[in-house]
Design an enzyme around this catalytic site. Structure first.
Site, PDB file in Angstrom:
ATOM      1  CE1 TYR A  92      -4.216   1.303   0.638  1.00  0.00           C
ATOM      2  CE2 TYR A  92      -3.121   2.898   1.945  1.00  0.00           C
ATOM      3  CZ  TYR A  92      -4.334   2.936   0.745  1.00  0.00           C
ATOM      4  OH  TYR A  92      -5.274   3.980   1.281  1.00  0.00           O
ATOM      5  CB  SER A 186       0.076  -5.408   2.966  1.00  0.00           C
ATOM      6  OG  SER A 186      -0.589  -4.522   3.323  1.00  0.00           O
ATOM      7  CD  GLN A 187      -1.746  -1.330  -3.092  1.00  0.00           C
ATOM      8  OE1 GLN A 187      -2.897  -0.637  -2.464  1.00  0.00           O
ATOM      9  NE2 GLN A 187      -0.689  -1.330  -3.505  1.00  0.00           N
ATOM     10  CG  ASP A 272      -0.585  -8.476  10.459  1.00  0.00           C
ATOM     11  OD1 ASP A 272      -0.819  -6.106  10.905  1.00  0.00           O
ATOM     12  OD2 ASP A 272      -0.584  -8.523   9.237  1.00  0.00           O
ATOM     13  CG  HIS A 301       1.646  -5.620   7.636  1.00  0.00           C
ATOM     14  ND1 HIS A 301       0.431  -6.595   7.570  1.00  0.00           N
ATOM     15  CD2 HIS A 301       1.454  -4.329   6.778  1.00  0.00           C
ATOM     16  CE1 HIS A 301       0.211  -6.283   6.174  1.00  0.00           C
ATOM     17  NE2 HIS A 301       0.673  -4.847   5.937  1.00  0.00           N
TER      18      HIS A 301
END
Length: 325
Positions: A92, A186-187, A272, A301
Site C-alpha cells: 500500500y 499486504s496490498q 499483525d 505486519h
C-alpha cells in the site's frame, strides 16, 4: 502489540460468514472481457543500471481501460531462458521503486516482474503509473475510492492491471509461460490473491499478510490504516454501510481464494494489527488449492521478514522446477 485476535487453533478453523455477491463471476468475466478489448501492447526496453549479475528492462503494457502500466523485469544476466517467472505486486502506497531494490528472485534464477500500482508511489517507494480516474466522495487514501459502485471502485482497476501483468509477462521470450508465480505482501498480497482467483492456470500464489481479506471483520477488529480509512468514511456516511460492504464483496480475497486452484502459500503474523490474522486465515481456509500458512507468533505486519523470503524461495523453486533444475 499483543496477540489481540483469535487463538491459533480458532484461526485454523475460522470461516468468514459473509455472503459473496451472487453475480461475482459475471462481474469479473465482464470486467476482464472489457479489459481485453485493448491490445496488451507490451514494450520492453533495456535499462543500464550498472548491475552486472542481472539484466533489467523497463516494461510497459496496457492495463484497465488501455492505461499504460509500468514494471521492471529483472532477470539473471546471461541466461536466455525460458525461465520461471515471479510477478510481484507492491504494498500500500508504494510503487515499483528502483531496479536494484529487487534482486532476490533474479539471483535465484527467476525472471522477476515488479509491477507498479496505479496512482500510488507517494508513501515509501516511487512509481510511474498514474490512475487517470476521478471518484466520488472518499476518505484520504485508496480504500474508499470509487466505493459508490463496483464498476467505479479503485481496486477493479488495480486487480485488472494484475491480470494483465501476468498476460504481459507470458508474452516475453525469456519467460516460460507455464511457470509463472504471483506474489506480494499486504496490498501486494491482495492483488496476487485476486489474480490467482481470476487466472486459473498460474503456477501458484504467495500472499504475505494479505490485505482486503474478510474486509468487514478486519475493519471491525483493527484501528490501523488502511482499514481505518473505511471506518472513518463509514463514520461519516452512516447510511451507506450496507451498500459499501456490498461493493467491497466483489474484491474480498476470501471470495477470490475460493476460485484459486493452484498451490498457495500464506504468511501471517499473530500480532499483525494492519491485516489481522483472522482475515488472513479467512482467505487461506477458503483457498481451493493446496495451501500452506506460515505462522509467526511474535511478529506483526512484517510477518517472517527475511525468513519468509528464505522459505518462499524454497517453495517457489520446488513449485516450478524444470527437469534439469
Amino acid at each position: 502489540m499483543t496477540q489481540f485476535d483469535m487463538p491459533l487453533d480458532q484461526l485454523r478453523a475460522f470461516r468468514y460468514d459473509e455472503t459473496e455477491p451472487a453475480d461475482f463471476d459475471v462481474f469479473w468475466a465482464k470486467t476482464l472481457g472489457e479489459v481485453r478489448h485493448h491490445e496488451l501492447d507490451v514494450v520492453q526496453c533495456p535499462v543500464d543500471t550498472r548491475l552486472r549479475t542481472v539484466t533489467v528492462d523497463d516494461v510497459a503494457f496496457n492495463g484497465f481501460g488501455g492505461d499504460r502500466v509500468r514494471a521492471w523485469l529483472v532477470r539473471p544476466a546471461g541466461l536466455a531462458g525460458p525461465l520461471p517467472a515471479v510477478v510481484e505486486f507492491i504494498g500500500y502506497g508504494g510503487g515499483r521503486g528502483l531496479p536494484h531494490e529487487k534482486l532476490l528472485w533474479a539471483s535465484a534464477g527467476f525472471a522477476h516482474l515488479v509491477v507498479d500500482t496505479r496512482g500510488q508511489g507517494g508513501l515509501w517507494s516511487v512509481a510511474d503509473t498514474p490512475d487517470p480516474y476521478g471518484t466520488g466522495s472518499s476518505a484520504p487514501g485508496f480504500l474508499t475510492r470509487g466505493i459508490s459502485s463496483p464498476e467505479d471502485y479503485y481496486y477493479r482497476r488495480v486487480f485488472s492491471d494484475g491480470v494483465r501483468a501476468v498476460e504481459a509477462v507470458r508474452t516475453l521470450p525469456v519467460v516460460d509461460a507455464s511457470r509463472v508465480i504471483v506474489t506480494g505482501s499486504s496490498q501486494g498480497g491482495a492483488i496476487a490473491l485476486a489474480v490467482s482467483g481470476l487466472v486459473p492456470d498460474i503456477a501458484g500464489v504467495a500472499a504475505r499478510s494479505p490485505f482486503l481479506c474478510a474486509i468487514r471483520r478486519a475493519v471491525a477488529v483493527t484501528d490501523s490504516d488502511p482499514y481505518a480509512e473505511l471506518r472513518r468514511f463509514l463514520g461519516i456516511h452512516r447510511h451507506e454501510i450496507t451498500h459499501a460492504f456490498g461493493v467491497l464483496g466483489y474484491f474480498d480475497g476470501v471470495f477470490m481464494a475460493r476460485r484459486a486452484r493452484r498451490p498457495g502459500w500464506f504468511s501471517a503474523g499473530l500480532m499483525d494489527d494492519v491485516c489481522p490474522p483472522s482475515s488472513v486465515f479467512a482467505a487461506a481456509n477458503e483457498f481451493a488449492g493446496p495451501v500452506h500458512v506460515e505462522v509467526w507468533p511474535y511478529n506483526g505486519h512484517e510477518g517472517g521478514g527475511v525468513d519468509d523470503d528464505r522459505l518462499l524461495l524454497d517453495w517457489g523453486a520446488n513449485l516450478v522446477a524444470g527437469p534439469d533444475e
